[in-house]
Design an enzyme around this catalytic site. Sequence first.
Site, PDB file in Angstrom:
ATOM      1  N   CYS B  85     -30.863  26.622 -17.259  1.00  0.00           N
ATOM      2  CA  CYS B  85     -30.814  27.581 -16.151  1.00  0.00           C
ATOM      3  C   CYS B  85     -32.095  28.423 -16.096  1.00  0.00           C
ATOM      4  O   CYS B  85     -33.137  27.909 -15.760  1.00  0.00           O
ATOM      5  CB  CYS B  85     -29.557  28.433 -16.277  1.00  0.00           C
ATOM      6  SG  CYS B  85     -29.089  29.242 -14.749  1.00  0.00           S
ATOM      7  N   HIS B 202     -24.886  24.467 -17.481  1.00  0.00           N
ATOM      8  CA  HIS B 202     -24.822  25.126 -18.795  1.00  0.00           C
ATOM      9  C   HIS B 202     -23.979  24.312 -19.775  1.00  0.00           C
ATOM     10  O   HIS B 202     -22.763  24.534 -19.872  1.00  0.00           O
ATOM     11  CB  HIS B 202     -24.185  26.514 -18.644  1.00  0.00           C
ATOM     12  CG  HIS B 202     -25.060  27.526 -17.997  1.00  0.00           C
ATOM     13  ND1 HIS B 202     -25.877  28.372 -18.712  1.00  0.00           N
ATOM     14  CD2 HIS B 202     -25.252  27.829 -16.697  1.00  0.00           C
ATOM     15  CE1 HIS B 202     -26.536  29.165 -17.875  1.00  0.00           C
ATOM     16  NE2 HIS B 202     -26.178  28.856 -16.639  1.00  0.00           N
ATOM     17  N   GLU B 204     -23.712  24.657 -22.877  1.00  0.00           N
ATOM     18  CA  GLU B 204     -23.131  25.539 -23.913  1.00  0.00           C
ATOM     19  C   GLU B 204     -21.823  26.181 -23.441  1.00  0.00           C
ATOM     20  O   GLU B 204     -21.091  26.743 -24.239  1.00  0.00           O
ATOM     21  CB  GLU B 204     -24.155  26.604 -24.328  1.00  0.00           C
ATOM     22  CG  GLU B 204     -24.314  27.814 -23.414  1.00  0.00           C
ATOM     23  CD  GLU B 204     -25.136  27.550 -22.152  1.00  0.00           C
ATOM     24  OE1 GLU B 204     -25.451  26.376 -21.870  1.00  0.00           O
ATOM     25  OE2 GLU B 204     -25.469  28.531 -21.445  1.00  0.00           O
TER      26      GLU B 204
END
Lengths: 82, 229
Positions: B85, B202, B204
């Site tokens: 990002c 994302h 994560e």
Amino acid sequence: MYKAKVYVTLKEGILDPQGAIIGKALDSLGYKNVGNVRVGKFIQLELEGTDKSKLNKQVDEMSHRLLSNPVIESYTFELGEE
Amino acid sequence: MRFGIVVFPGSNCEQDCYYAAHLIGEQVSYIWHHETNLNGYDCIILPGGFSYGDYLRTGAVAKFSPVMDALVTFAEKGGLVIGICNGFQILLESGLLPGAMLRNKGLKFICKYVNVKVENTSTPFTTKTLRGEVLRIPIAHNEGNYYAEAGVLEDMNKNGQIILRYCDPHGDVTEEWNPNGSIENIAGITNKEGNVLGLMPHPERAMEEILGSEDGRKIFESIVSATSK
């Protein structure tokens, strides 16, 4: 003291959705003669120094390295004595 | 192996990345952006967030942080770098990856799950995925409208640098499923050498089924596999 006025705009051919929305809004307000609208940035800098050609070069360098992203934006600037 | 997560003023996804690395049992530590020594790390993560408030352009100021020179050297030596990002935006601004980021076509901040198709499984970031596999990973951004000039795009396609594209749940890459207007539905790219990845989704945030998806694990586990060889 010199003052630089730097104008940064998206390059020709790169979609500017903000400009398009503003164009539509102006049209709906009745301004039917407005064509393409492009939104950019205006950055004003105060500069110390007396050598105008040197300052000119510096503003150009700063515009290239930080103030604009050469991949998507182009810039112009004016340099004048205050 | 050891992950290092660079923290800029305004980063806000560093704890999620730390948690993700920890979850798969790897060592991880934070790297303040003033540090210039990246010895001992196998993979550097540039996390998401709003470095320097996104002032001027996303990533424009972060590229001049002291850590970035060290990061360029780290990448030149073949170290793995992943920018997520805002981290992707910083990699673009710093020239480690080609192209630039524009504002989302719809002018809105988009925060939702998207589908991305894996286009190249031979990078250190994708060996645990299958070619054409669809990953479900969330995005959260205002500037994810990736742009590159035609010639650059052509080279990237030729070199297999386009890793992820937005697609429908079946893997069809269509305009309708492109959330932000990015050119050729691009969601993630690598450099020519393949050791620097930038992506808008994302991974994560997609590490556990209980939170909606664990597809992000595949990217983290690919990195572990690549660095333990």
